[in-house]
Scaffold this active site. Structure first.
Site, short mmCIF file in Angstrom:
data_model
loop_
_atom_site.label_atom_id
_atom_site.label_comp_id
_atom_site.label_asym_id
_atom_site.label_seq_id
_atom_site.Cartn_x
_atom_site.Cartn_y
_atom_site.Cartn_z
N CYS A 134 -9.44 -89.02 -59.32
CA CYS A 134 -10.30 -88.55 -60.28
C CYS A 134 -11.63 -87.75 -59.92
O CYS A 134 -11.93 -87.02 -60.56
CB CYS A 134 -11.05 -89.65 -61.31
N HIS A 273 -17.22 -87.06 -65.60
CA HIS A 273 -15.86 -87.78 -65.63
C HIS A 273 -15.69 -88.59 -66.77
O HIS A 273 -16.45 -89.43 -67.11
CB HIS A 273 -15.73 -88.48 -64.35
N ASN A 303 -8.73 -91.07 -70.57
CA ASN A 303 -9.04 -90.68 -69.12
C ASN A 303 -8.07 -89.80 -68.49
O ASN A 303 -7.05 -90.13 -68.23
CB ASN A 303 -9.16 -91.94 -68.20
#
Length: 347
Positions: A134, A273, A303
Site C-alpha cells: 500500500c 492511505h 482499502n
C-alpha cells in the site's frame, strides 16, 4: 512459515529529505472503479460477520470487485486515459509510465510495460513499484519527483492500481471485508512556477511479517501444497497494523511538514492511505487536522491499496478544490512495514 517471531527484531530505518529545485505539478487525475459493488450485507451472507461489525471497525460500507476476466492493467488503463485527457497530454509525449501495484498482472512482463504499450506511450520508460504494497504509491511518487529533475523528462504518468480481491481468501472474515479493487492515476508535468513540486519527504521502514503473502516467491514457490494451504492469500495481523499505522503516519507527516518549513494547520490538503476509517481518525486527531482537509473514499471503496491516497487526490482535483499554490501531503503505510509522507505544492 516465516513470521516475526522467527526473526530478530530489526532497527527502524528512517530518512527525511528536502525538496527538489525543478518545479512540477499535478496536471490531471483519473479514477476507475469496477462496476460490481459488494456491500457489507452481501459479505455477511457468506462470512461470519455483520454490517454493524464491519462499519464499526473499519468505516467501510461497500467496495468494488474486478470482473474475473480482467486484470490490474485493465483498471490502470481505464484510470490513465481520463487522467491524460484531463491534463491535455498525448500518450506519445509521456516520458515515464509508473505503475504502483502489489497485484501486477503477472511476475513478468512488467505491468507498467503492458500499460505503456496499450496507451501507445512508445517513448516512455516503464517502471513498476510493488513490494511496499500500500506504500508503493509513496515510493513511486518520490521517484517520479526525482525523475522530473532530469531536463530530458517532462511528463510522468503515475498509476496506482490494486486488485486485492485476487489475493484475499474468500473465507477470511478479517482481510475479506477490508479490501476493494480500484485504480487512480495522476499526470505530473514540469512547470515554470517557482516553488511548486516536492517540498520535503519523510520515509521509514521496519521489517515485520505481520502483513504478508507467504507463497509465490523464491522462498516458497507455488505448489499443490501451498495452494491447498491457501498460502498465496494475504495474511494480516490487524492489531499490529493499527499500532504501527497510528504511530508512524502522524510521525512521518509531522516530520515532512516541519522539514518543508510549514505547520500542519497551514497545509491545505492531506491525501492519506485509505485503510480504515478509525486509523484515519486517529491519525488526523493526533495531528490536529481539520477533517475537511483529509477526504475519505474508503467508506464506499474499501482499502484500495496503493490507489487509496490517489483516489483521495482525484476526489479533490475533480471537484476543482486543488488550487494553484495549495500545499498538500500524500502519505501511506504498507506491508513490511514501510511508510512515508511527501509534502508538495501545486503550481
Amino acid at each position: 512459515m516465516t513470521t516475526l517471531a522467527h526473526v530478530e527484531q530489526p532497527q527502524l530505518c528512517h530518512q527525511t529529505g528536502d525538496g527538489l529545485p525543478v518545479p512540477f505539478s499535478v496536471a490531471g487525475t483519473g479514477l476507475h472503479l469496477p462496476p460490481t459493488v459488494i456491500t457489507n450485507a452481501m459479505l455477511a451472507e457468506v462470512l461470519d460477520t455483520s454490517d454493524e461489525w464491519i462499519t464499526t471497525r473499519t468505516g467501510i460500507r461497500e467496495r468494488r470487485r474486478l470482473a474475473p476476466e480482467l486484470a490490474t492493467s485493465d483498471m490502470a488503463l481505464a484510470a490513465a486515459r481520463p487522467a491524460l485527457s484531463a491534463a491535455g497530454v498525448e500518450a506519445s509525449v509521456i516520458d515515464v509510465v509508473i505503475v504502483a501495484s502489489y497485484t501486477g498482472d503477472m511476475p513478468f512482463p512488467s505491468t507498467a510495460l503492458i500499460v505503456k504499450d496499450a496507451l501507445g506511450a512508445h517513448r516512455a520508460l516503464p517502471l513498476d513499484f510493488s513490494q511496499a504494497a500500500c506504500a508503493s504509491g509513496v515510493q513511486a511518487l518520490l521517484t517520479a519527483a526525482h525523475l522530473l529533475q532530469n531536463r530530458s523528462i517532462r511528463t510522468v504518468l503515475l498509476v496506482a492500481a490494486d486488485c486485492a480481491s485476487r489475493i484475499t481468501h474468500p473465507q477470511d472474515r478479517t482481510a475479506g471485508v477490508f479490501f476493494g479493487d480500484a485504480a487512480a492515476a495522476a499526470v505530473l508535468t514540469r512547470t515554470d512556477t517557482p516553488g511548486a513540486g516536492l517540498l520535503s519527504y519523510d520515509l521509514g521502514s521496519q521489517l515485520t511479517y505481520d502483513v504478508q503473502v507467504r507463497a509465490g516467491g523464491s522462498r516458497m514457490p507455488t505448489s499443490p501444497a501451498t495452494l491447498a494451504e491457501g498460502a498465496h492469500y494475504v495474511e494480516m495481523d490487524g492489531r499490529a497494523v493499527w499500532e504501527t499505522a497510528t504511530t508512524r503516519i502522524p510521525e512521518c507527516i509531522e516530520a515532512s511538514v516541519r522539514r518543508a518549513g510549514l505547520t500542519v494547520d497551514s497545509v491545505d490538503h492531506f491525501f492519506l492511505h485509505q485503510a480504515n476509517l478509525n486509523i484515519l481518525r486517529e491519525a488526523t486527531t493526533a495531528l490536529g487536522i481539520d477533517p475537511s482537509k483529509a477526504p475519505v473514499t474508503l467508506d464506499r471503496l474499501g482499502n484500495t491499496g496503493a490507489a487509496g491516497m490517489f483516489t483521495a487526490l482525484h476526489h479533490t482535483v475533480s471537484a476543482g478544490r486543488l488550487k494553484p499554490g495549495d500545499t498538500f501531503v500524500m502519505s501511506a503505510i504498507g506491508a513490511g512495514f514501510q511508510w512515508g509522507a511527501l509534502c508538495l505544492r501545486q503550481a
